[in-house]
Design a protein around this motif. Sequence first.
Motif, PDB file in Angstrom:
ATOM      1  N   UNK A 277      22.446 -51.318  10.061  1.00  0.00           N
ATOM      2  CA  UNK A 277      21.679 -51.513  11.286  1.00  0.00           C
ATOM      3  C   UNK A 277      20.590 -50.463  11.440  1.00  0.00           C
ATOM      4  N   UNK A 278      20.843 -49.244  10.940  1.00  0.00           N
ATOM      5  CA  UNK A 278      19.801 -48.213  11.012  1.00  0.00           C
ATOM      6  C   UNK A 278      18.566 -48.634  10.226  1.00  0.00           C
ATOM      7  N   UNK A 279      18.774 -49.234   9.050  1.00  0.00           N
ATOM      8  CA  UNK A 279      17.621 -49.652   8.257  1.00  0.00           C
ATOM      9  C   UNK A 279      16.955 -50.897   8.833  1.00  0.00           C
ATOM     10  N   UNK A 280      17.692 -51.729   9.539  1.00  0.00           N
ATOM     11  CA  UNK A 280      17.057 -52.823  10.280  1.00  0.00           C
ATOM     12  C   UNK A 280      16.068 -52.229  11.288  1.00  0.00           C
ATOM     13  N   UNK A 281      16.544 -51.253  12.042  1.00  0.00           N
ATOM     14  CA  UNK A 281      15.694 -50.627  13.047  1.00  0.00           C
ATOM     15  C   UNK A 281      14.575 -49.803  12.451  1.00  0.00           C
ATOM     16  N   UNK A 282      14.879 -49.034  11.395  1.00  0.00           N
ATOM     17  CA  UNK A 282      13.851 -48.201  10.785  1.00  0.00           C
ATOM     18  C   UNK A 282      12.753 -49.050  10.147  1.00  0.00           C
ATOM     19  N   UNK A 283      13.163 -50.145   9.491  1.00  0.00           N
ATOM     20  CA  UNK A 283      12.176 -51.016   8.873  1.00  0.00           C
ATOM     21  C   UNK A 283      11.239 -51.621   9.904  1.00  0.00           C
ATOM     22  N   UNK A 284      11.817 -52.129  10.993  1.00  0.00           N
ATOM     23  CA  UNK A 284      10.987 -52.728  12.037  1.00  0.00           C
ATOM     24  C   UNK A 284      10.092 -51.682  12.691  1.00  0.00           C
TER      25      UNK A 284
ATOM     26  N   UNK B 197      -0.191 -57.751   1.255  1.00  0.00           N
ATOM     27  CA  UNK B 197      -0.206 -56.433   1.883  1.00  0.00           C
ATOM     28  C   UNK B 197       0.890 -56.314   2.938  1.00  0.00           C
ATOM     29  N   UNK B 198       1.093 -57.370   3.720  1.00  0.00           N
ATOM     30  CA  UNK B 198       2.147 -57.369   4.735  1.00  0.00           C
ATOM     31  C   UNK B 198       3.524 -57.172   4.104  1.00  0.00           C
ATOM     32  N   UNK B 199       3.830 -57.949   3.048  1.00  0.00           N
ATOM     33  CA  UNK B 199       5.171 -57.854   2.461  1.00  0.00           C
ATOM     34  C   UNK B 199       5.354 -56.556   1.666  1.00  0.00           C
ATOM     35  N   UNK B 200       4.255 -55.946   1.255  1.00  0.00           N
ATOM     36  CA  UNK B 200       4.349 -54.605   0.685  1.00  0.00           C
ATOM     37  C   UNK B 200       4.748 -53.613   1.770  1.00  0.00           C
ATOM     38  N   UNK B 201       4.125 -53.716   2.940  1.00  0.00           N
ATOM     39  CA  UNK B 201       4.526 -52.881   4.078  1.00  0.00           C
ATOM     40  C   UNK B 201       5.980 -53.149   4.452  1.00  0.00           C
ATOM     41  N   UNK B 202       6.413 -54.392   4.312  1.00  0.00           N
ATOM     42  CA  UNK B 202       7.778 -54.793   4.666  1.00  0.00           C
ATOM     43  C   UNK B 202       8.806 -54.135   3.744  1.00  0.00           C
ATOM     44  N   UNK B 203       8.361 -53.675   2.586  1.00  0.00           N
ATOM     45  CA  UNK B 203       9.253 -52.958   1.684  1.00  0.00           C
ATOM     46  C   UNK B 203       9.455 -53.598   0.339  1.00  0.00           C
ATOM     47  N   UNK B 204       8.800 -54.742   0.101  1.00  0.00           N
ATOM     48  CA  UNK B 204       8.894 -55.358  -1.217  1.00  0.00           C
ATOM     49  C   UNK B 204       7.901 -54.683  -2.169  1.00  0.00           C
TER      50      UNK B 204
END
Length: 306
Positions: free
Chosen positions: A209-216, A21-28
């Motif tokens: 870098x935007x997607x680094x920030x948006x993902x986090x 569930x965590x890695x699904x939230x992470x975007x995988x």
Amino acid sequence: MSLHRLSHVTIGVPDVAATTSYYTDFGLRVSGEATLATRDGGDQLQLVRAPFRRLVELGVAADDPDDLARIAASLQRLGHPASLEGDALVTTEPVSGFAVRVRVLPRLRQEPQPATPYNGPGRVERRGRAPGVLRTEPVRPRRLGHAVAGTTDLATTMRFFVDGLGFKVSDHIGDKGAFMRCSTDHHNFLALQSPVNYLHHTSWQVDDIDDVGRGAHAMLEGAPERHVWGLGRHHAGSNFFWYLKDPAGNFSEYFSDMDCIPEDEIWAPEVLEGAKGLFSWGPPPPPSFLEPEDLAALMTGAHSKG
């Protein structure tokens, strides 16, 4: 270099469902039972049940069967057994005991993405609002970039990866770690001297870098306890980073803008001392990044396994 990327990683965790569930939230993307995929790399994360968190298997991609024969001969000279299983050569890292599976796989061809425009002094690349603040789609990592693991015998782990598998050293962290590569990325595996063998983190490429920030940002909404360290930029590799923690205690990193070392380029590894071995800028790393909070449990688990 006949090796050309990490193909996958298998991680042992106590709670497979929660970690999935965590890695699904992470975007995988879930592509099978406890198997998750990236946008460009396909199936790259496998989760399996284990009594304590650990690196179970690391996948490495090679160009052709001759590469497997060369690696098998190199490993034999070091005294490390290896066996052919179909189109893969399987061996065991001698210190931590995780499997390494080298398979003949096609090179990953990523479609070039348009460069994100940024304005600067005397330079206007965009007008109106920045693209990064207008994106609404969830961040989905492009591919697995690297893994980092602690080892109780750094020299032996390095010999296995460099003299056995054929990785190249990119940089050193004093006498405590070595960044090694099997692709044009600055590093695909970092071995760190540690009092216990364990998985420190896996790292996943996003667009910028935007997607680094948006993902986090998305990962931390409603779950601030997932935060570990970021936003920042490393010196080794030069990549932007943000680290988060999965339910088992492993860190996962969003990264973008990694240094590229062409295969035919002569690269002289540096010995990075002090903060340079960790980062160029960003908040100070937390104590948990330097030594795992579950060190005692990991040591107990390692002794139980032995």
